[in-house]
Design a protein around this motif. Structure first.
Motif, short mmCIF file in Angstrom:
data_model
loop_
_atom_site.label_atom_id
_atom_site.label_comp_id
_atom_site.label_asym_id
_atom_site.label_seq_id
_atom_site.Cartn_x
_atom_site.Cartn_y
_atom_site.Cartn_z
N ASN A 416 86.05 18.33 49.10
CA ASN A 416 84.65 18.03 48.77
C ASN A 416 84.52 17.65 47.30
O ASN A 416 85.38 18.00 46.48
CB ASN A 416 83.78 19.27 48.98
N ALA A 417 83.41 16.99 46.96
CA ALA A 417 83.07 16.73 45.56
C ALA A 417 81.55 16.65 45.47
O ALA A 417 80.87 16.45 46.49
CB ALA A 417 83.70 15.42 45.09
N TYR A 418 81.04 16.83 44.26
CA TYR A 418 79.59 16.87 44.05
C TYR A 418 79.21 16.01 42.85
O TYR A 418 79.90 16.03 41.82
CB TYR A 418 79.14 18.32 43.81
N VAL A 419 78.09 15.27 43.00
CA VAL A 419 77.58 14.46 41.89
C VAL A 419 76.11 14.81 41.70
O VAL A 419 75.34 14.79 42.67
CB VAL A 419 77.72 12.94 42.18
N ASP A 443 73.57 18.40 45.70
CA ASP A 443 73.66 19.53 46.63
C ASP A 443 75.10 20.06 46.62
O ASP A 443 76.01 19.36 46.15
CB ASP A 443 73.28 19.08 48.05
N VAL A 444 75.27 21.26 47.13
CA VAL A 444 76.61 21.85 47.24
C VAL A 444 76.75 22.53 48.60
O VAL A 444 75.77 22.99 49.18
CB VAL A 444 76.89 22.91 46.14
N LEU A 445 77.96 22.58 49.10
CA LEU A 445 78.39 23.35 50.27
C LEU A 445 77.75 22.96 51.61
O LEU A 445 78.29 23.31 52.66
CB LEU A 445 78.15 24.87 50.07
N SER A 446 76.60 22.27 51.61
CA SER A 446 75.83 22.18 52.86
C SER A 446 76.57 21.44 53.96
O SER A 446 76.27 21.65 55.15
CB SER A 446 74.46 21.55 52.62
#
Ligand code: NDP
Length: 526
Positions: A416-419, A443-446
């Motif tokens: 995963n990655a998040y921006v 967002d994270v983890l969802s």
């Protein structure tokens, strides 16, 4: 008869969870990580036990696989109804066996599994329906695609989400018409046995879903028993061994392995939302999540404000025994993770990182590690390059988004990655450049709980996908059936090979495929 009991041990963890340690034991003991108290035992199943389970699963699958998909969905929903009805039992056990907060046991384990069953029961009749394939050239034939159950699916799963993860793969495999054998982690065997108790209690075919508890050798024996498909979720090192064992036997497999999710905070990121996302994404399940926020690349324009707010919010977190009170952060399920966390911190601080909060194991009963924030990190430190799988969030300041993307991609892992950015279109374009199986914007983890979308990694994070239409179809053998449209006794493609037919085909090659050929013209027209 004296029974040998392998003791994975509270705090001391004598069992250690390695395969070699499993030899000779007849039982596994399970301890509550938050208190150290013994909560139950499970059998350490032998290769012979596993072989017998496989035989029973094969017999059960024959009748199950022959049912219409709608009927299989209806029965799996009966299982969903039963575990929703008995959710409190599951939540209590998850809280005790994993030391995770009640909210996380409810939302991230039981609710996610219930939603997944609902989604797949709704989607499967469409996704698995046979359909016709329009052939672009061989118009004298009709082609049909069918999705057939593979047979017996082996699900080998880790200890961090011991209900949701094996249920995710078991439910989609069952709906697709397979029997399932789950090998849960030796660290959390009781919750899988509880799921099985609920399955049986709902009157569903006993041998269709089986649990083989044990250590690494039980998992190895499961592959040796020749399942038709393996879904492995776990660390990259074990994944290599399992993939090699599958390769040797030519068993197709999905590998859901470790992660090192980067979070890129752009210059225009909303500091409050990003800070809350970093804290939730870094410390949920005490950081024992394959898609945890494992490294933050913050643009210099937001870095200081973001770091300050993350430190503040982290200090507000309540940690403790979740069976006694509502806490935000629970225990460390597998005690070796505490040693790993300490090594990462010592390495980072030794190379110049600043420990902003946390950093220590808690003394006394239970396995706890303080939520930790490190600043001034770089890629010389293991905390930025190796999977942490614990409650540590390392920060690194970057000058440009280009630098952030380059550093995010400087990893062997890609789950995963998040921006985070106020400009969603810009963030989406950035997301396309980050090397990962999934990228979430703001967002994270969802996506761990989004059954509609495929989930999985690239690089050393594995291959294949769980969930989504791709994951469901992967539980099947794809079968192509080709049928003639016109009755004829001879086929020009068959014998005899004559000079005349060769000349005809040679001309046909040019007519069909050269620049202005028929195939090209037809495809341009369509
Ligand atoms: P491990 O890789 O240690 O174990 C995973 C499972 O494999 C366990 O059930 C284990 O049994 C079993 N196993 C061990 N040896 C063998 C073998 N030779 N053959 C077959 N099975 C075997 O992972 P952990 O349980 O420590 O879980 C943590 C890891 O899981 C992290 O790296 C995390 O990132 C990853 N993970 C990945 C996810 C994803 O979806 N990509 C989701 C969640 C976690 P035993 O426990 O008895 O040794």
């Amino acid at each position: 008869m004296g029974q040998v009991v392998m003791d994975r041990g509270a705090g001391g963890n004598a069992g250690g969870g390695t395969s070699a340690n499993g030899h000779g034991a007849t039982r596994i003991k399970s301890y509550a990580p938050a208190t150290g108290e013994l909560i139950g035992e499970a059998p350490n199943m032998s290769a012979e036990d596993v072989r017998r389970a496989m035989e029973r699963a094969r017999r059960a699958q024959e009748a199950w696989g022959a049912l219409p998909v709608e009927e299989r969905c209806e029965r799996v929903l009966r299982f969903r109804d039963a575990f929703v009805e008995r959710a409190d039992e599951l939540i209590d056990l998850l809280v005790r066996e994993c030391g995770k907060p009640r909210h996380e046991a409810l939302l991230h384990e039981v609710l996610v599994a219930a939603d997944l069953a609902t989604f797949f029961a709704k989607a499967a009749p469409r996704v698995l329906a046979p359909h016709e394939l329009k052939l672009h050239l061989l118009k004298h034939r009709r082609s049909f695609i069918h999705y057939k159950p593979r047979g017996v699916v082996a699900v080998i799963s880790p200890w961090n989400y011991p209900f949701q993860l094996p249920m995710r793969d078991a439910i989609s495999a069952l709906i697709a018409g397979n029997a399932v054998i789950i090998k849960p982690s030796e660290v959390t065997p009781l919750i899988a046995l509880k799921a099985k108790e609920i399955w049986d209690g709902a009157g569903l075919p006993e041998d269709l879903l089986q649990i083989c508890t044990g250590f690494g050798p039980t998992g190895a024996a499961l592959i040796d028993a020749h399942p038709d498909f393996v879904v492995f979720t776990g660390g990259t090192a074990t994944g290599r061994r399992v993939a090699a064992a599958c390769g040797e036997r030519l068993i197709p497999c999905v590998m859901e392995l470790g992660g090192k999710a980067p979070l890129i905070a752009c210059a225009d990121a909303d500091v409050e939302r990003t800070a809350r996302a970093v804290v939730f994404g870094g410390f949920s399940n005490a950081g024992q999540v394959c898609i945890s926020v494992e490294r933050v690349y913050a643009h210099r324009e937001v870095h200081d404000k973001l770091l300050e707010r993350v430190v503040e919010l982290t200090r507000e977190l309540r940690q403790g025994d979740p069976s006694k009170e509502f806490v935000d952060v629970g225990a460390i399920i597998f005690p070796q993770q505490i040693d790993i966390a300490e090594k990462h911190i010592a390495d980072a601080v030794g190379k110049g990182a600043e420990l902003r909060t946390g950093g220590k194991r808690k003394e006394g009963a239970g396995q706890f590690f303080e939520p930790t924030v490190l600043a001034g990190c770089n890629h010389q430190m293991t905390v930025m390059t190796d999977e942490i799988f614990g409650p540590i969030v390392p920060f690194m300041r970057v000058s440009t988004e280009e630098e952030a993307v380059r550093l995010a991609n400087d990893s062997q892992l890609g789950l995963n990655a998040y921006v985070f950015s106020a400009d969603r279109d810009h963030a989406r374009r950035l997301a396309e450049r980050v090397e990962a199986g999934s990228v979430l914007v703001n967002d994270v983890l969802s996506n761990g709980g989004t059954p509609d979308a495929p989930f999985g990694g690239i690089k050393l994070s594995g291959f294949g996908r769980a969930m989504g239409e791709e994951g469901l179809r992967d539980m099947c053998n794809v079968k192509h059936i080709s049928v003639d449209r016109i009755a004829s006794q001879k086929d020009p493609l068959w014998y005899p090979y004559t000079e005349g037919s060769y000349t005809w085909f040679r001309r046909g090659l040019r007519a069909l495929f050269s620049g202005g050929g028929i195939v090209q013209r037809i495809s341009e027209m369509l």
